[in-house]
Design a protein around this motif. Structure first.
Motif, PDB file in Angstrom:
ATOM      1  N   GLY A 151       2.365   1.737  -3.458  1.00  0.00           N
ATOM      2  CA  GLY A 151       1.393   2.341  -4.365  1.00  0.00           C
ATOM      3  C   GLY A 151       1.161   3.810  -4.082  1.00  0.00           C
ATOM      4  O   GLY A 151       1.010   4.616  -5.002  1.00  0.00           O
ATOM      5  N   GLU A 152       1.148   4.175  -2.796  1.00  0.00           N
ATOM      6  CA  GLU A 152       0.967   5.583  -2.439  1.00  0.00           C
ATOM      7  C   GLU A 152       2.131   6.423  -2.945  1.00  0.00           C
ATOM      8  O   GLU A 152       1.930   7.532  -3.454  1.00  0.00           O
ATOM      9  N   ILE A 153       3.331   5.902  -2.801  1.00  0.00           N
ATOM     10  CA  ILE A 153       4.507   6.628  -3.295  1.00  0.00           C
ATOM     11  C   ILE A 153       4.431   6.777  -4.810  1.00  0.00           C
ATOM     12  O   ILE A 153       4.687   7.852  -5.348  1.00  0.00           O
ATOM     13  N   TRP A 207      -1.086  -3.221  -3.898  1.00  0.00           N
ATOM     14  CA  TRP A 207      -1.884  -3.774  -2.807  1.00  0.00           C
ATOM     15  C   TRP A 207      -2.932  -4.759  -3.332  1.00  0.00           C
ATOM     16  O   TRP A 207      -3.109  -5.844  -2.768  1.00  0.00           O
ATOM     17  N   LEU A 245       0.839  -1.194   0.000  1.00  0.00           N
ATOM     18  CA  LEU A 245       0.000   0.000   0.000  1.00  0.00           C
ATOM     19  C   LEU A 245       0.877   1.249   0.000  1.00  0.00           C
ATOM     20  O   LEU A 245       0.618   2.198  -0.751  1.00  0.00           O
ATOM     21  N   VAL A 246       1.937   1.239   0.782  1.00  0.00           N
ATOM     22  CA  VAL A 246       2.879   2.367   0.810  1.00  0.00           C
ATOM     23  C   VAL A 246       3.563   2.503  -0.551  1.00  0.00           C
ATOM     24  O   VAL A 246       3.728   3.614  -1.068  1.00  0.00           O
ATOM     25  N   GLY A 290      -2.369   3.559  -8.176  1.00  0.00           N
ATOM     26  CA  GLY A 290      -1.717   3.566  -6.874  1.00  0.00           C
ATOM     27  C   GLY A 290      -2.109   2.380  -6.004  1.00  0.00           C
ATOM     28  O   GLY A 290      -1.365   2.005  -5.101  1.00  0.00           O
ATOM     29  N   LEU A 291      -3.242   1.791  -6.273  1.00  0.00           N
ATOM     30  CA  LEU A 291      -3.701   0.633  -5.510  1.00  0.00           C
ATOM     31  C   LEU A 291      -3.230  -0.698  -6.090  1.00  0.00           C
ATOM     32  O   LEU A 291      -3.383  -1.737  -5.447  1.00  0.00           O
ATOM     33  N   PHE A 348       1.744   6.805  -6.643  1.00  0.00           N
ATOM     34  CA  PHE A 348       0.678   7.767  -6.929  1.00  0.00           C
ATOM     35  C   PHE A 348       1.172   9.196  -6.719  1.00  0.00           C
ATOM     36  O   PHE A 348       0.943  10.067  -7.560  1.00  0.00           O
ATOM     37  N   LEU A 349       1.861   9.446  -5.621  1.00  0.00           N
ATOM     38  CA  LEU A 349       2.364  10.797  -5.345  1.00  0.00           C
ATOM     39  C   LEU A 349       3.390  11.234  -6.389  1.00  0.00           C
ATOM     40  O   LEU A 349       3.405  12.397  -6.807  1.00  0.00           O
ATOM     41  N   GLN A 358      -5.514   7.097 -11.968  1.00  0.00           N
ATOM     42  CA  GLN A 358      -4.284   7.275 -11.196  1.00  0.00           C
ATOM     43  C   GLN A 358      -4.442   6.713  -9.784  1.00  0.00           C
ATOM     44  O   GLN A 358      -3.512   6.114  -9.249  1.00  0.00           O
ATOM     45  N   VAL A 359      -5.609   6.889  -9.193  1.00  0.00           N
ATOM     46  CA  VAL A 359      -5.874   6.316  -7.877  1.00  0.00           C
ATOM     47  C   VAL A 359      -5.828   4.791  -7.974  1.00  0.00           C
ATOM     48  O   VAL A 359      -5.203   4.112  -7.148  1.00  0.00           O
TER      49      VAL A 359
END
Length: 99
Positions: free
Chosen positions: A39-41, A88, A36-37, A84-85, A43-44, A80-81
Protein backbone atom coordinates in the motif's frame (compact mmCIF):
# COMPACT_ATOMS: atom_id res chain seq x y z
CA UNK A 1 -14.39 21.47 -6.60
CA UNK A 2 -15.17 20.02 -3.15
CA UNK A 3 -18.60 18.78 -4.23
CA UNK A 4 -17.18 17.12 -7.32
CA UNK A 5 -14.39 15.54 -5.30
CA UNK A 6 -16.78 14.20 -2.67
CA UNK A 7 -19.08 12.87 -5.38
CA UNK A 8 -16.35 10.92 -7.19
CA UNK A 9 -14.42 9.59 -4.19
CA UNK A 10 -16.79 6.74 -3.24
CA UNK A 11 -16.74 5.41 -6.80
CA UNK A 12 -12.97 5.68 -7.17
CA UNK A 13 -12.33 4.19 -3.73
CA UNK A 14 -14.79 1.38 -4.47
CA UNK A 15 -12.91 0.41 -7.62
CA UNK A 16 -9.58 0.73 -5.77
CA UNK A 17 -10.86 -1.56 -2.99
CA UNK A 18 -11.84 -4.21 -5.53
CA UNK A 19 -8.55 -3.88 -7.40
CA UNK A 20 -6.51 -4.12 -4.20
CA UNK A 21 -8.35 -7.26 -3.18
CA UNK A 22 -7.82 -8.90 -6.55
CA UNK A 23 -4.14 -7.97 -6.65
CA UNK A 24 -3.38 -9.19 -3.15
CA UNK A 25 -5.04 -12.53 -3.93
CA UNK A 26 -3.51 -12.87 -7.39
CA UNK A 27 -0.02 -12.03 -6.13
CA UNK A 28 -0.52 -14.03 -2.91
CA UNK A 29 0.63 -11.09 -0.79
CA UNK A 30 0.78 -12.24 2.84
CA UNK A 31 -1.11 -10.28 5.47
CA UNK A 32 0.59 -7.80 7.74
CA UNK A 33 3.74 -5.89 6.88
CA UNK A 34 3.90 -7.07 3.27
CA UNK A 35 0.49 -5.60 2.53
CA UNK A 36 1.37 -2.40 4.34
CA UNK A 37 4.48 -2.06 2.16
CA UNK A 38 2.38 -2.83 -0.93
CA UNK A 39 0.00 0.00 0.00
CA UNK A 40 2.84 2.40 0.76
CA UNK A 41 4.38 1.75 -2.65
CA UNK A 42 1.00 2.28 -4.31
CA UNK A 43 0.52 5.53 -2.38
CA UNK A 44 3.98 6.80 -3.35
CA UNK A 45 3.35 5.94 -7.01
CA UNK A 46 0.04 7.79 -6.85
CA UNK A 47 1.64 10.88 -5.30
CA UNK A 48 4.42 10.71 -7.91
CA UNK A 49 1.82 10.59 -10.66
CA UNK A 50 0.07 13.59 -9.14
CA UNK A 51 3.34 15.54 -9.06
CA UNK A 52 4.07 14.58 -12.68
CA UNK A 53 0.59 15.62 -13.76
CA UNK A 54 1.05 18.91 -11.93
CA UNK A 55 4.37 19.43 -13.71
CA UNK A 56 2.70 18.71 -17.04
CA UNK A 57 0.20 21.47 -16.20
CA UNK A 58 3.02 23.91 -15.33
CA UNK A 59 2.82 23.53 -11.56
CA UNK A 60 5.79 23.01 -9.29
CA UNK A 61 5.79 20.51 -6.43
CA UNK A 62 5.13 23.30 -3.90
CA UNK A 63 1.99 24.30 -5.80
CA UNK A 64 0.72 20.73 -5.89
CA UNK A 65 1.34 20.32 -2.16
CA UNK A 66 -0.31 23.70 -1.46
CA UNK A 67 -3.41 22.39 -3.23
CA UNK A 68 -3.75 19.75 -0.52
CA UNK A 69 -4.46 22.54 1.99
CA UNK A 70 -7.68 23.44 0.16
CA UNK A 71 -10.83 21.47 1.09
CA UNK A 72 -11.02 19.51 -2.17
CA UNK A 73 -7.29 18.80 -2.09
CA UNK A 74 -7.43 17.69 1.54
CA UNK A 75 -10.31 15.33 0.76
CA UNK A 76 -8.38 13.92 -2.18
CA UNK A 77 -5.22 13.47 -0.11
CA UNK A 78 -7.20 11.72 2.66
CA UNK A 79 -8.63 9.37 0.04
CA UNK A 80 -5.13 8.67 -1.30
CA UNK A 81 -3.93 7.79 2.20
CA UNK A 82 -6.93 5.49 2.62
CA UNK A 83 -6.17 3.96 -0.78
CA UNK A 84 -2.65 3.20 0.42
CA UNK A 85 -4.05 1.38 3.45
CA UNK A 86 -6.47 -0.81 1.48
CA UNK A 87 -4.24 -3.90 1.13
CA UNK A 88 -3.45 -3.88 4.86
CA UNK A 89 -7.07 -3.20 5.85
CA UNK A 90 -8.24 -6.07 3.68
CA UNK A 91 -5.72 -8.36 5.34
CA UNK A 92 -7.06 -7.40 8.76
CA UNK A 93 -10.60 -7.96 7.53
CA UNK A 94 -9.69 -11.39 6.19
CA UNK A 95 -7.99 -12.31 9.47
CA UNK A 96 -11.09 -11.27 11.40
CA UNK A 97 -13.32 -13.35 9.13
CA UNK A 98 -11.21 -16.43 9.80
CA UNK A 99 -11.56 -16.39 13.47
Amino acid sequence: PLGATLAELPLILGFAWIAAGRLTRRLSVPRGAARLVMGEIAFLLLIGAELLLGAAMGMGPAEVVAGWARPAGAAGLAAQVLFGLFPWLQGRREAGAEG
